[in-house]
Design a protein around this motif. Structure first.
Motif, PDB file in Angstrom:
ATOM      1  N   SER A  97       0.810  -1.218   0.000  1.00 13.03           N
ATOM      2  CA  SER A  97       0.000   0.000   0.000  1.00 13.03           C
ATOM      3  C   SER A  97       0.844   1.269   0.000  1.00 13.03           C
ATOM      4  O   SER A  97       0.423   2.307  -0.526  1.00 13.03           O
ATOM      5  CB  SER A  97      -0.947   0.011   1.198  1.00 13.03           C
ATOM      6  N   VAL A  98       2.054   1.223   0.573  1.00 17.24           N
ATOM      7  CA  VAL A  98       2.881   2.426   0.635  1.00 17.24           C
ATOM      8  C   VAL A  98       3.212   2.948  -0.767  1.00 17.24           C
ATOM      9  O   VAL A  98       3.323   4.157  -0.982  1.00 17.24           O
ATOM     10  CB  VAL A  98       4.177   2.149   1.433  1.00 17.24           C
ATOM     11  N   HIS A  99       3.335   2.053  -1.739  1.00 11.38           N
ATOM     12  CA  HIS A  99       3.662   2.484  -3.097  1.00 11.38           C
ATOM     13  C   HIS A  99       2.462   3.149  -3.775  1.00 11.38           C
ATOM     14  O   HIS A  99       2.630   4.093  -4.556  1.00 11.38           O
ATOM     15  CB  HIS A  99       4.159   1.294  -3.908  1.00 11.38           C
ATOM     16  N   GLN A 151       0.282   4.781  -2.065  1.00 10.88           N
ATOM     17  CA  GLN A 151       0.248   6.059  -1.360  1.00 10.88           C
ATOM     18  C   GLN A 151       1.166   7.076  -2.042  1.00 10.88           C
ATOM     19  O   GLN A 151       0.792   8.244  -2.239  1.00 10.88           O
ATOM     20  CB  GLN A 151       0.670   5.842   0.093  1.00 10.88           C
ATOM     21  N   LEU A 152       2.362   6.644  -2.428  1.00 10.61           N
ATOM     22  CA  LEU A 152       3.302   7.532  -3.131  1.00 10.61           C
ATOM     23  C   LEU A 152       2.760   7.940  -4.498  1.00 10.61           C
ATOM     24  O   LEU A 152       2.940   9.073  -4.936  1.00 10.61           O
ATOM     25  CB  LEU A 152       4.651   6.831  -3.300  1.00 10.61           C
ATOM     26  N   SER A 183      -0.485   8.051  -5.473  1.00 18.55           N
ATOM     27  CA  SER A 183      -1.775   8.748  -5.457  1.00 18.55           C
ATOM     28  C   SER A 183      -1.817   9.960  -4.542  1.00 18.55           C
ATOM     29  O   SER A 183      -2.681  10.827  -4.686  1.00 18.55           O
ATOM     30  CB  SER A 183      -2.874   7.770  -5.033  1.00 18.55           C
ATOM     31  N   GLY A 184      -0.897  10.003  -3.567  1.00 15.38           N
ATOM     32  CA  GLY A 184      -0.944  11.086  -2.582  1.00 15.38           C
ATOM     33  C   GLY A 184      -2.000  10.884  -1.527  1.00 15.38           C
ATOM     34  O   GLY A 184      -2.273  11.781  -0.728  1.00 15.38           O
ATOM     35  N   THR A 185      -2.600   9.685  -1.499  1.00 17.51           N
ATOM     36  CA  THR A 185      -3.636   9.360  -0.520  1.00 17.51           C
ATOM     37  C   THR A 185      -3.070   8.410   0.523  1.00 17.51           C
ATOM     38  O   THR A 185      -2.327   7.490   0.197  1.00 17.51           O
ATOM     39  CB  THR A 185      -4.839   8.688  -1.216  1.00 17.51           C
ATOM     40  N   ASP A 186      -3.422   8.642   1.784  1.00 16.40           N
ATOM     41  CA  ASP A 186      -2.932   7.779   2.854  1.00 16.40           C
ATOM     42  C   ASP A 186      -3.700   6.461   2.889  1.00 16.40           C
ATOM     43  O   ASP A 186      -4.937   6.441   2.764  1.00 16.40           O
ATOM     44  CB  ASP A 186      -3.084   8.466   4.216  1.00 16.40           C
ATOM     45  N   TYR A 187      -2.960   5.361   3.041  1.00 21.16           N
ATOM     46  CA  TYR A 187      -3.575   4.038   3.178  1.00 21.16           C
ATOM     47  C   TYR A 187      -2.914   3.303   4.332  1.00 21.16           C
ATOM     48  O   TYR A 187      -1.715   3.447   4.575  1.00 21.16           O
ATOM     49  CB  TYR A 187      -3.397   3.205   1.898  1.00 21.16           C
TER      50      TYR A 187
END
Length: 350
Positions: A243-245, A247-248, A250-254
């Motif tokens: 999920s961290v990738h 997040q990078l 999309s700019g959305t926190d997961y």
């Protein structure tokens, strides 16, 4: 040939069969094809008009492309193409759409460094690819799965491995590679005399790890297919990442977990029950993942459904970023961490 090449070949044929038949009938390439003039001249010099063959093909193509190989090449016994690892899904699509009862025969285990094994036991009744090491080509050693991450792991000789266990293959070749770690993970199926017979599983580095759990890619592959068993033939392709990738990209926190980007035929979608089953199947296969799901360190897997043709577009994007790449040997990574590709896939969701 690899199965992705075969899928591309038949897809192009299906989309352009009218032009193909016209070219066969006239004995020259269509002027609409964007190819260099010297190449056009060379190819036209190899062609002759064949109206009879063109008429036959028009008739067969007009019926649709199901079982097309046996209909237009009745003496073809099989399709010889790699169908293990990341090539398994395109091989299934080729067989479903175009081959009918004809098998896909994966006859060799081939690496950049050498030819590692040969499938000497292939039959129509047992189409799964099991390879016997080419001991006349290379000297083989095997690293136990428990020691994959070590810099100086112990190794076993071919006669010392155990059926049912997984190993990384190490080769010494006549061309000068000495104890080279191939990163190919294989599972021992049986012995042929004193020589092990193995199945290719995955590349050693193909693991997902959102919270140090280290989930092998092949377990995710098996979980996806098990959860979508009723529609497994409709899976066009899929890839995944932590999920961290996303997040990078999309700019959305997961929260910590995995994303699976999947394309189904006719823009289909897995239902809620099937999505829950993917997570449950992973838990059943990986005790550390299961423990982290139970204590909420990892969140349920997220499925992103992609539009029809998405992975064809991804292929073009990846090849365009590497002009030296060989188009015919392209294979989609089962684990995708490139931010630009993840952004593109997020734009393709349905």
């Amino acid at each position: 040939m690899v199965s992705t090449t075969a899928l591309s070949l038949f897809s192009v044929m299906e989309k352009n069969w009218r032009t193909l038949c016209n070219d066969i009938e006239k004995g020259e390439l269509s002027k609409s094809l964007n190819i260099p003039q010297d190449e056009r001249t060379r190819l036209n010099g190899m062609m002759k008009p064949n109206p009879k063959r063109a008429a036959f093909l028009r008739k067969e193509f007009g019926k649709g492309f199901e079982n097309i190989v046996a209909r237009i090449w009745p003496e073809c016994p099989c399709l010889v193409a790699l169908n293990t690892g990341v090539f398994e899904t395109p091989a299934k699509l080729v067989k479903q759409r175009y081959l009918g009862n004809l098998p896909v025969a994966s006859l060799i285990h081939l690496g950049t460094e050498s030819t590692f094994g040969i499938n000497i036991h292939h039959t129509n009744q047992s189409p799964e690819a099991h390879y016997t090491p080419l001991i006349t080509n290379n000297f083989f050693e095997f690293i136990p799965i428990a020691e994959f991450g070590e810099k100086t792991p112990s190794t076993l000789l071919a006669h010392q491995v155990e059926v049912g266990q997984m190993y990384e293959m190490v080769v010494t070749t006549f061309d000068g590679l000495y104890r080279y770690r191939t990163e190919d993970v294989v599972k021992i199926i049986r012995f042929y005399g004193t020589t092990p017979v193995y199945k290719f599983i995955q590349r050693a580095g193909d693991t997902l790890s959102a919270h140090l759990e280290k989930l092998p890619e092949f377990l995710l592959h098996d979980a996806v297919y098990a959860a979508a068993a009723a529609r497994s033939n409709s899976i066009v392709e899929f890839t995944s990442c932590e999920s961290v990738h996303v997040q990078l990209a999309s700019g959305t926190d997961y929260a910590l977990g995995y994303f699976v980007f999947i394309e189904l035929q006719d823009a289909g979608k897995l239902n809620d029950h099937e999505i829950e089953l993917v997570d449950a199947e992973i838990c059943a296969r990986h005790t550390v993942y299961d423990a982290m799901r139970r204590n909420n360190k990892l969140k349920p897997i997220k499925i992103v459904h992609l539009r029809t043709g998405a992975f064809c577009e991804i292929k073009k994007l990846m090849l365009s970023s590497n002009p030296d790449a060989f188009y015919m040997q392209y294979k989609l990574p089962r684990i995708m961490r490139r931010v630009d590709i993840l952004k593109a896939m997020l734009d393709m969701k349905v």
